[in-house]
Design a protein around this motif. Sequence first.
Motif, PDB file in Angstrom:
ATOM      1  N   LEU A  80      37.863  -4.255 -18.654  1.00 62.10           N
ATOM      2  CA  LEU A  80      36.902  -3.391 -19.443  1.00 62.10           C
ATOM      3  C   LEU A  80      36.458  -2.231 -18.693  1.00 62.10           C
ATOM      4  CD1 LEU A  80      34.921  -3.897 -21.519  1.00 62.10           C
ATOM      5  CD2 LEU A  80      33.155  -5.027 -20.020  1.00 62.10           C
ATOM      6  N   ASP A  81      36.469  -2.136 -17.280  1.00 61.89           N
ATOM      7  CA  ASP A  81      36.284  -0.894 -16.492  1.00 61.89           C
ATOM      8  C   ASP A  81      37.342   0.325 -17.052  1.00 61.89           C
ATOM      9  OD1 ASP A  81      33.909  -1.791 -15.420  1.00 61.89           O
ATOM     10  OD2 ASP A  81      35.132  -2.410 -13.589  1.00 61.89           O
ATOM     11  N   HIS A  82      38.710  -0.362 -17.071  1.00 65.67           N
ATOM     12  CA  HIS A  82      39.860   0.506 -17.754  1.00 65.67           C
ATOM     13  C   HIS A  82      39.629   1.255 -18.811  1.00 65.67           C
ATOM     14  CE1 HIS A  82      43.706   2.141 -18.148  1.00 65.67           C
ATOM     15  NE2 HIS A  82      43.979   1.316 -19.270  1.00 65.67           N
ATOM     16  N   LEU A  83      39.095   0.362 -19.907  1.00 67.10           N
ATOM     17  CA  LEU A  83      38.974   0.629 -21.344  1.00 67.10           C
ATOM     18  C   LEU A  83      37.925   1.914 -21.284  1.00 67.10           C
ATOM     19  CD1 LEU A  83      39.274  -2.492 -23.423  1.00 67.10           C
ATOM     20  CD2 LEU A  83      40.999  -1.046 -22.826  1.00 67.10           C
ATOM     21  N   ASN A  84      36.900   1.480 -20.507  1.00 72.70           N
ATOM     22  CA  ASN A  84      35.687   2.751 -20.746  1.00 72.70           C
ATOM     23  C   ASN A  84      35.979   3.822 -19.488  1.00 72.70           C
ATOM     24  OD1 ASN A  84      34.423   0.990 -22.349  1.00 72.70           O
ATOM     25  ND2 ASN A  84      33.338  -0.134 -20.587  1.00 72.70           N
ATOM     26  N   GLY A  85      36.987   3.889 -18.873  1.00 71.89           N
ATOM     27  CA  GLY A  85      37.591   4.783 -17.833  1.00 71.89           C
ATOM     28  C   GLY A  85      37.934   6.208 -18.662  1.00 71.89           C
ATOM     29  N   ARG A  86      38.011   7.231 -17.772  1.00 74.94           N
ATOM     30  CA  ARG A  86      38.218   8.553 -18.236  1.00 74.94           C
ATOM     31  C   ARG A  86      39.929   8.660 -18.555  1.00 74.94           C
ATOM     32  NH1 ARG A  86      40.159  13.229 -15.686  1.00 74.94           N
ATOM     33  NH2 ARG A  86      39.573  15.163 -16.848  1.00 74.94           N
ATOM     34  N   GLY A  87      40.626   8.238 -17.618  1.00 78.36           N
ATOM     35  CA  GLY A  87      41.934   8.169 -18.215  1.00 78.36           C
ATOM     36  C   GLY A  87      42.355   7.729 -19.725  1.00 78.36           C
ATOM     37  N   HIS A  88      41.909   6.232 -19.854  1.00 81.31           N
ATOM     38  CA  HIS A  88      42.078   5.794 -21.208  1.00 81.31           C
ATOM     39  C   HIS A  88      41.637   6.331 -22.069  1.00 81.31           C
ATOM     40  CE1 HIS A  88      42.947   2.115 -23.717  1.00 81.31           C
ATOM     41  NE2 HIS A  88      41.563   2.437 -24.330  1.00 81.31           N
ATOM     42  N   LEU A  89      40.564   7.050 -22.089  1.00 79.23           N
ATOM     43  CA  LEU A  89      39.584   7.569 -23.156  1.00 79.23           C
ATOM     44  C   LEU A  89      40.598   8.953 -23.446  1.00 79.23           C
ATOM     45  CD1 LEU A  89      35.950   7.078 -22.235  1.00 79.23           C
ATOM     46  CD2 LEU A  89      37.193   6.039 -24.194  1.00 79.23           C
ATOM     47  N   ARG A  90      40.981   9.610 -22.185  1.00 75.34           N
ATOM     48  CA  ARG A  90      41.811  10.891 -22.604  1.00 75.34           C
ATOM     49  C   ARG A  90      42.820  10.729 -23.321  1.00 75.34           C
ATOM     50  NH1 ARG A  90      40.979  15.183 -18.993  1.00 75.34           N
ATOM     51  NH2 ARG A  90      42.788  15.999 -20.192  1.00 75.34           N
ATOM     52  N   ARG A  91      43.627   9.569 -23.077  1.00 74.36           N
ATOM     53  CA  ARG A  91      44.915   9.100 -23.691  1.00 74.36           C
ATOM     54  C   ARG A  91      44.585   8.930 -25.321  1.00 74.36           C
ATOM     55  NH1 ARG A  91      46.165   7.067 -18.799  1.00 74.36           N
ATOM     56  NH2 ARG A  91      48.007   7.787 -18.189  1.00 74.36           N
ATOM     57  N   LEU A  92      43.285   8.517 -25.618  1.00 80.84           N
ATOM     58  CA  LEU A  92      43.049   8.350 -27.144  1.00 80.84           C
ATOM     59  C   LEU A  92      42.453   9.729 -27.476  1.00 80.84           C
ATOM     60  CD1 LEU A  92      41.200   4.792 -26.621  1.00 80.84           C
ATOM     61  CD2 LEU A  92      43.523   5.408 -27.520  1.00 80.84           C
ATOM     62  N   GLY A  93      42.389  10.635 -26.872  1.00 78.81           N
ATOM     63  CA  GLY A  93      41.791  12.116 -27.249  1.00 78.81           C
ATOM     64  C   GLY A  93      40.352  12.058 -27.307  1.00 78.81           C
ATOM     65  N   GLN A  94      39.592  11.038 -26.578  1.00 81.01           N
ATOM     66  CA  GLN A  94      38.163  11.232 -26.566  1.00 81.01           C
ATOM     67  C   GLN A  94      37.661  11.493 -24.982  1.00 81.01           C
ATOM     68  OE1 GLN A  94      36.999   7.423 -27.545  1.00 81.01           O
ATOM     69  NE2 GLN A  94      38.185   7.317 -29.442  1.00 81.01           N
TER      70      GLN A  94
END
Length: 225
Positions: A117-131
């Motif tokens: 859950l921390d990973h999904l809300n993290g900056r790296g994951h969101l950046r890969r989604l374009g967010q």
Amino acid sequence: MSGKVGAYGANSKSDTSFRKTWDQKEYEEKAREKDKEAHEAAQLAEEYAKKGKKPPRKQEDLPKATELMQAREAPLELDKNLNKTIVIDASAGSGQKQPGFYCDVCRRTCKDSVRYLDHLNGRGHLRRLGQTTKVVKSTLNDVRQKIAELRAKSAAAAEKKQYDFEQRIKDIKAAEVANKEAEREAKRRKKEEEKQKAEEERNAGADQDMMAAMGFGSFGGGAKR
């Protein structure tokens, strides 16, 4: 006589031109670049170790975020595989396998649901989604619209529940009527069977009286002298 033609149209068994060829020089250059990067990373790690510091992590070139953080539309279902162990192929092509929660976007495995859950809300994951990590600020109209949607959803659920209750009552009444009809039919059949049995007994008694009147006695007794 013509030679035998293969599946790829070759006239000779020694013709392997259809196979993929590899550029040896290109792969040698890639190998040298990889060795160079590894050597530079080792030198940097040694320099930081002398200073008593940890070497900096390699910064990954992520795409630039184009939109704000979006709310998830579907639930994560973290308890879907509760009390189960699922082995997933690890990322980076290591060939190893490890249990956990796997992220298809980042190709990373987290050991437990909290880290996932921390990973999904993290900056790296969101950046890969374009967010980005910034959340859209809701206005007063957005809040009112959301409240209206929730009220409509609650009203629809209550109406459905009421409809199910009424339908349940109808089904119970229909079942009671069917049971009563079945009991009536069973009683009617029982009466008919008893009536038929009594009629058969009367007929049997009448036949015996008629035989006695005609002089036919019982064959079980002995002859009188």
